[in-house]
Design a protein around this motif. Structure first.
Motif, PDB file in Angstrom:
ATOM      1  N   TYR A 160      -7.339  -0.581  -5.580  1.00  0.00           N
ATOM      2  CA  TYR A 160      -6.220  -1.522  -5.569  1.00  0.00           C
ATOM      3  C   TYR A 160      -6.063  -2.207  -6.919  1.00  0.00           C
ATOM      4  O   TYR A 160      -7.051  -2.506  -7.602  1.00  0.00           O
TER       5      TYR A 160
ATOM      6  N   GLU B  37       0.827  -1.207   0.000  1.00  0.00           N
ATOM      7  CA  GLU B  37       0.000   0.000   0.000  1.00  0.00           C
ATOM      8  C   GLU B  37       0.858   1.254   0.000  1.00  0.00           C
ATOM      9  O   GLU B  37       1.578   1.521   0.961  1.00  0.00           O
TER      10      GLU B  37
ATOM     11  N   ASN C  74      -1.716   0.917  -4.790  1.00  0.00           N
ATOM     12  CA  ASN C  74      -1.982  -0.171  -3.859  1.00  0.00           C
ATOM     13  C   ASN C  74      -2.174  -1.455  -4.649  1.00  0.00           C
ATOM     14  O   ASN C  74      -2.667  -1.424  -5.780  1.00  0.00           O
TER      15      ASN C  74
END
Length: 727
Positions: free
Chosen positions: A143, A136, A609
């Motif tokens: 993500y 992250e 991420n």
């Protein structure tokens, strides 16, 4: 049948109807239904898929694995029915199936560890996801998702989350060259297989039918790369599976200008990318300077409002925190100083003085109401800013420096600035200021002539698969290798040419291999500040050569030593991680810079991420009874946009995450509805109930929110996927 044949048949039917002979029309339809037109191939016996990792249960269809140390043979392809499971032993009886050779063996008892469940492609499976890691650095960005699993079942799983919601699918499937580099029914396909083309077509058709469910029918693009071995058959297959495509076009990409020997044939220098457009989708205007090479004779932009708006691209801003070599505080101590920001307005309010090299920055007094941002790396190392205080002040006065994203988990802000090369482009008229943000920073866009639609021939240096595919893998992963990776920049251009104007695009790759697609999507985001996210599906197979070595050592698929060398664990996950962190798996900074205009140190990584999952196989009864929430929890998060936190466990009443909410107990429905209405970031609401009226009531009270009924929608999704597979 092909679109052309369908049109001919329909024309004959229309003529018969006009003549008043409805019986003739019916006879024509019946005749056509019995025959194939266009691409004709053997669909072979139904495709068997092994379900590694699924617990053995009574009623499962299984295969018995060979003894450790021995290779598979015909006996390990026989099917058995699990009659009972007692302790660690499964009692088996021959499974009688009309689809396969009959198993005429006697019943037997086998250790559970020595059997693996199998399913035919058209049998519904019920899947979940198990998280295996994450990285992250992207604050609240969606993500990048990597799924380790059999791609057919992973596609069925994504149908629950993304049906009709995908903007682009990019795949690089097996090229079927006869080199034993892909499997059908757990057996490598080689050049001596008389049915290898039919097997490949059947294999692809089943997955494309599932992919069709994911694509947005109103505006999306499918991209398939291929070489000359299956190029012609692929185009016919795409016409058959996607009769609704508004256009199918092929691009030739020179991947090796010197060519690769093909025996007594012409040297092969290129491969193809086939683009299928749906709905209103069309190629995008692409910034020519982005790649610093010519695509060939580029089409000139038509200067009308539609094309002008399409050609405008956000201009890349650089990280103010210096990366790569010569970036430590000790290298340039004068560039180690505080920048004071107002956290409420997200503005830079003051620039502090440099401090002596030996001074601890924690000892510097703060400024009331402001937060001091020092050039500190995520791992705590002291670095430097890219410029001195006077230069930064000049940038700030012109609106060319600003506060960007906030990483809540790590409590970090990212500061950006406009590089001198971009200021030069602004002075030359290649860029223009089209507005100002609330913090006073400039909003810039490229002026029309800097962009154009690529032609169907791409032959620049950046498309070299050796230089920017294989060598890049070694640069990011050290001694690890991967066979025939795509050039990062070829994949990037392919995707950019259809989603450059979609900063929030969702891209799926279900043959992701080394992870080039995810890498390319992150580079696109880096260039224009986009929030695109990818879903990459790969398996964890090892090469045939590696498989033989591991088998001789007495290892099997599923053993930790075997799995550690699989594609996903050994290449895909570490490559995506390395791209984000800027470090190799050994912890060394990646050497070198990205090229072709978007040039910056690879060691800087990306503000992104990523999360990694293994595909799991669940008991539908357990899901329906609500005792498998943890296993399907990531699917709920995926459907809600793959951002923010995941609700991993059942909670009293209801639970709220960053992007979605789950109602566990209907007694809390009133508070649940109020909470969802008060949170504008909630785009998806899940209601666990077997009462249709209750579900409808919640849906009616939450207009504009994707309200999903659990577990009915989940179970139905897999049933629909299985039914579509046989159509």
């Amino acid at each position: 049948m092909s679109q052309t044949a369908q049109a001919v048949v329909q024309d004959l039917v229309d003529r018969a109807v006009k003549l008043g002979d409805r019986q003739l029309a019916a006879d024509i339809r019946a005749f056509a239904a019995q025959r194939q037109f266009g691409l004709v191939f053997e669909h072979n016996r139904p495709e068997r898929l092994r379900l590694y990792g699924k617990p053995i249960m009574k009623g499962d269809i299984v295969q018995v694995l060979p003894e450790r140390g021995k290779k598979e043979d015909s006996s390990s392809q026989l099917l058995w029915l699990v009659n009972t499971v007692r302790g660690g032993v499964a009692d088996l009886k021959p499974y009688q199936s009309p689809s396969y050779d009959e198993n005429e063996c006697e019943p037997r008892s086998v250790a559970v560890d020595d059997v693996v469940p199998v399913a035919e492609y058209d049998q519904p499976i019920y899947a979940g996801l198990k998280e295996t890691g994450r990285v992250e650095r992207g604050g609240d960005k969606p993500y990048q998702v990597v799924i380790n699993g059999e791609n057919y079942h992973a596609l069925e799983t994504l149908a629950f989350a993304y049906a009709g919601k995908v903007d682009c699918i990019y795949i690089d499937p097996p090229y079927n060259t006869g080199a034993r580099d892909w499997k059908y029914n757990n057996d490598y396909v080689d050049g001596s297989d008389a049915y290898r083309h039919s097997k490949w077509l059947a294999f692809m058709e089943r997955r494309l039918k599932l992919a069709k469910q994911l694509l947005n029918p109103n505006d999306s693009v499918l991209i398939v790369t291929i070489d000359e071995k299956e190029y012609a058959r692929l185009e016919l297959l795409l016409e058959s599976v996607f009769p609704n495509a508004t256009g199918i076009q092929t691009v030739s990409i020179t991947i090796n200008k010197n060519g690769v020997a093909r025996g007594n044939q012409f040297k092969r220098a290129d491969e193809y990318a086939v683009f299928c457009f749906f709905g209103t989708a069309t190629p995008c205007q692409v910034d020519r300077r982005l790649y610093s090479v010519e695509f060939g004779e580029l089409e000139k932009k038509v200067a009308d409002d539609a094309s002008s708006s399409r050609s405008q691209r956000k201009v890349r801003w650089e990280w103010l925190l210096r990366g790569g070599s010569n970036s430590a505080r000790s290298d340039r101590p004068n560039l180690f100083y505080p920048i004071y920001i107002n956290e409420r307005s997200r503005t830079i309010e003051a620039i502090g003085d440099s401090i002596p090299r030996e001074m601890d920055y924690h000892a510097v007094p703060g400024v009331d109401g402001l937060r001091a941002i020092w050039p500190i790396r995520p791992d705590g190392r002291e670095a430097t800013w890219h410029m001195s205080q006077p230069t930064l002040k000049q940038k700030l006065d012109k609106g060319f420096a600003r506060v960007s994203t906030y990483d809540e988990k790590n409590d970090r802000y990212t500061l950006l600035y406009l590089a001198n090369i971009q200021e030069d482009r602004l002075a030359k008229g290649e860029l223009k200021i089209v507005g100002r943000r609330d913090d006073g920073s400039a909003i810039l866009e490229a002026v029309g002539e800097a962009t154009a639609i690529p032609t169907t021939v791409w032959s620049g240096a950046q498309f070299s698969a050796g230089e920017y595919g294989s060598r890049y893998i070694k640069r990011f992963l050290g001694h690890r290798s991967f066979s025939f990776p795509k050039s990062l920049y070829a994949t990037e251009l392919s995707i950019a040419s259809v989603v450059a104007d979609k900063p929030d695009a969702r891209i799926v790759d279900f043959f992701s291999g080394s992870g080039t697609t995810a890498h390319a999507v992150m580079r696109l985001n880096h260039q224009d500040g986009g929030r695109r996210h990818s879903i990459s599906i790969t398996n964890n197979e090892v090469s045939e050569e590696e498989s033989k070595k591991l088998t001789k050592r007495g290892l099997r698929q599923g053993d930790p030593e075997w799995e550690a060398l699989g594609i996903c664990q050994y290449v895909t996950k570490p490559r995506v991680t390395a791209a984000i962190t800027g470090k190799t798996p050994e912890g060394d900074l990646i050497k070198g810079d990205y090229k072709f205009t978007d040039e910056f140190p690879m060691a800087d990584g990306f503000e992104e991420n990523a999360v990694f999952f293994d595909l799991t196989y669940e008991d539908p009864d357990a899901v329906e009874l609500g005792v498998a929430f943890e296993e399907i929890a990531p699917l709920l998060w995926l459907r809600a946009g793959s951002r923010g936190s995941i609700i991993k466990h059942e909670q009293p009443g209801f639970a709220m995450a960053d992007a979605y909410a789950v109602l566990f107990d209907f007694a809390s429905v009133g508070a649940f509805i109020d909470a969802v209405k008060q949170n504008a970031s909630i785009g998806c609401a899940y209601v666990i109930t077997d009462d249709t009226a209750r579900y409808a009531s919640v849906k009616a009270q939450l207009p504009g929110v994707d309200v999903v009924r659990l577990y009915e929608n989940y179970l139905q999704s897999f049933k629909i996927a299985a039914e579509d597979a046989v159509r």
